[in-house]
Design an enzyme around this catalytic site. Structure first.
Site, PDB file in Angstrom:
ATOM      1  N   CYS A 108      -0.957  20.130  17.634  1.00  0.00           N
ATOM      2  CA  CYS A 108      -0.718  21.546  17.344  1.00  0.00           C
ATOM      3  C   CYS A 108      -1.765  22.161  16.430  1.00  0.00           C
ATOM      4  O   CYS A 108      -1.812  23.381  16.284  1.00  0.00           O
ATOM      5  CB  CYS A 108       0.678  21.727  16.749  1.00  0.00           C
ATOM      6  SG  CYS A 108       2.019  21.315  17.886  1.00  0.00           S
ATOM      7  N   HIS A 250       0.715  28.399  12.753  1.00  0.00           N
ATOM      8  CA  HIS A 250       1.192  27.754  13.977  1.00  0.00           C
ATOM      9  C   HIS A 250       2.670  28.041  14.136  1.00  0.00           C
ATOM     10  O   HIS A 250       3.454  27.891  13.192  1.00  0.00           O
ATOM     11  CB  HIS A 250       0.937  26.248  13.890  1.00  0.00           C
ATOM     12  CG  HIS A 250       1.720  25.442  14.872  1.00  0.00           C
ATOM     13  ND1 HIS A 250       1.710  25.709  16.230  1.00  0.00           N
ATOM     14  CD2 HIS A 250       2.552  24.379  14.702  1.00  0.00           C
ATOM     15  CE1 HIS A 250       2.496  24.850  16.841  1.00  0.00           C
ATOM     16  NE2 HIS A 250       3.017  24.036  15.943  1.00  0.00           N
ATOM     17  N   ASN A 280       7.574  27.076  20.481  1.00  0.00           N
ATOM     18  CA  ASN A 280       6.410  26.332  19.983  1.00  0.00           C
ATOM     19  C   ASN A 280       5.562  25.931  21.184  1.00  0.00           C
ATOM     20  O   ASN A 280       5.943  25.067  21.970  1.00  0.00           O
ATOM     21  CB  ASN A 280       6.888  25.102  19.219  1.00  0.00           C
ATOM     22  CG  ASN A 280       5.745  24.281  18.639  1.00  0.00           C
ATOM     23  OD1 ASN A 280       4.587  24.434  19.021  1.00  0.00           O
ATOM     24  ND2 ASN A 280       6.078  23.394  17.705  1.00  0.00           N
TER      25      ASN A 280
END
Length: 344
Positions: A108, A250, A280
């Protein structure tokens, strides 16, 4: 310099009310724990390279074509194959010829790591214009019985163009802070499939091919690492938290985003969030959030923007930049997906 961003997500949104009944969750439960209302899933036969192509195509259609693309960097944790990398096939599909192309695996944190890599390649003079794509299809790795990951992750892709420019111009990439801690490699993992599992000489277990995450421990690491990284970077560029016009973390879950912003000292109204609609999306989450904010008029030329991310590895990183000048945004929603482009 950051010249533009674009994003794409596949298919129709999967709202919380459409999650599997045997997970025992409802909309209120999911929103309370994650801040997510829906996510998108790639359909049958659709892989990471397909999503990357859609985002990159929209970016390249919306930014000035002069100069072409000299290299391609694809940040992903879900490559089309263990071997070879997905980036060369992406470059070929885009019609970019024999430009160098590589995959970058920082989970990520991949987009922030990718920005730093592209910045280094450009400032060294090796290449003038680099296509950076963050794309992940986590739905292919999720255990159908694992509701903790299933409610959080979505599929998507985001693309950016990094190019040479003049110091002080809007779009300038100012500084980076990157880090890793391999002692926590097992906190976010897919146990099977790689050389380590094959070298063990044991047959793969029934769940070894699925994504695994130790949520509570990851939460603590994510908040601490992103907070420290942001503070380090703010000191490096000489910004106070109040100087940050837009904070784009993020998009892991709302609790992490809010905790980091509060600890760094950034007001909630300056935080850019997009996870309520897409979940996500891994390495795609930051460029998708940037494109969405640009489309909504929440990013202005010259805005001071702070990015931060945390992912498996463990990896983390932050970037400071000024938003590109005179964005011309467009948004298209359809059965196939959504696009947001903010070229300079």
């Amino acid at each position: 310099m950051l010249r533009g961003v674009a994003g794409w997500v596949p298919g129709e949104p999967v709202g919380n009310e459409r999650l599997p009944a045997d997970w025992g969750v409802d909309d209120a439960w999911v929103r309370r724990r994650t801040g997510i209302g829906s996510r998108h899933r790639a359909g049958e036969g659709m892989a990471t390279g397909d999503l990357a192509y859609e985002a990159a195509s929209r970016l390249l259609a919306g930014v000035p074509a002069a100069g072409g693309v000299d290299a391609v960097v694809l940040a992903t944790a879900t490559p089309d194959h263990l071997c070879p990398g997905t980036a060369p096939a992406l470059a070929a599909r885009l019609g970019l010829g024999t430009v160098p192309a590589l995959d970058l695996a920082a989970v990520c944190s991949g987009f922030v790591y990718g920005l730093a890599v592209c910045h280094g390649l450009v400032t060294s003079g090796l290449y003038g214009r680099i296509l950076l794509v963050g794309a992940d299809v986590y739905s292919t790795w999720l255990d159908p019985a694992d509701r903790s990951a299933g409610v959080v992750f979505g599929d998507g892709a985001g693309a950016a163009l990094v190019a040479a420019g003049r110091r002080g111009d809007p779009g300038e990439l100012l500084a980076f802070d990157l880090g890793s801690d391999g002692t926590g490699y097992d906190l976010i993992t897919v146990p099977g499939g790689g050389a380590r599992a094959r070298a063990g000489g044991k047959p793969a277990g029934p769940g070894d091919g699925f994504f695994r995450m130790r949520g509570s421990t990851v939460y603590q690491h994510a908040v601490e690492r992103m907070t420290a990284s942001c503070r380090t970077l703010l000191d490096r560029v000489g910004w106070d938290p109040a100087d940050v016009d837009r904070f784009v973390p993020h998009q892991a879950n709302a609790r992490i985003l809010h905790a980091v912003a509060e600890r760094v000292g950034i007001a909630p109204q300056r935080c850019v969030t997009h996870l309520e609609r897409v979940g996500n999306t891994g390495a795609a989450s930051i460029p998708l959030a940037l494109a969405d904010a640009a489309d909504g008029g929440r990013l202005r030329p010259g805005d001071r923007v702070l990015l931060t991310a945390f992912g498996g590895g463990l990896t983390w990183g932050s970037a400071a930049l000024r938003w590109p000048g005179t964005p011309q945004t467009m948004c298209t929603d359809s059965m196939e997906g959504t696009q947001h482009v903010a070229p300079r």
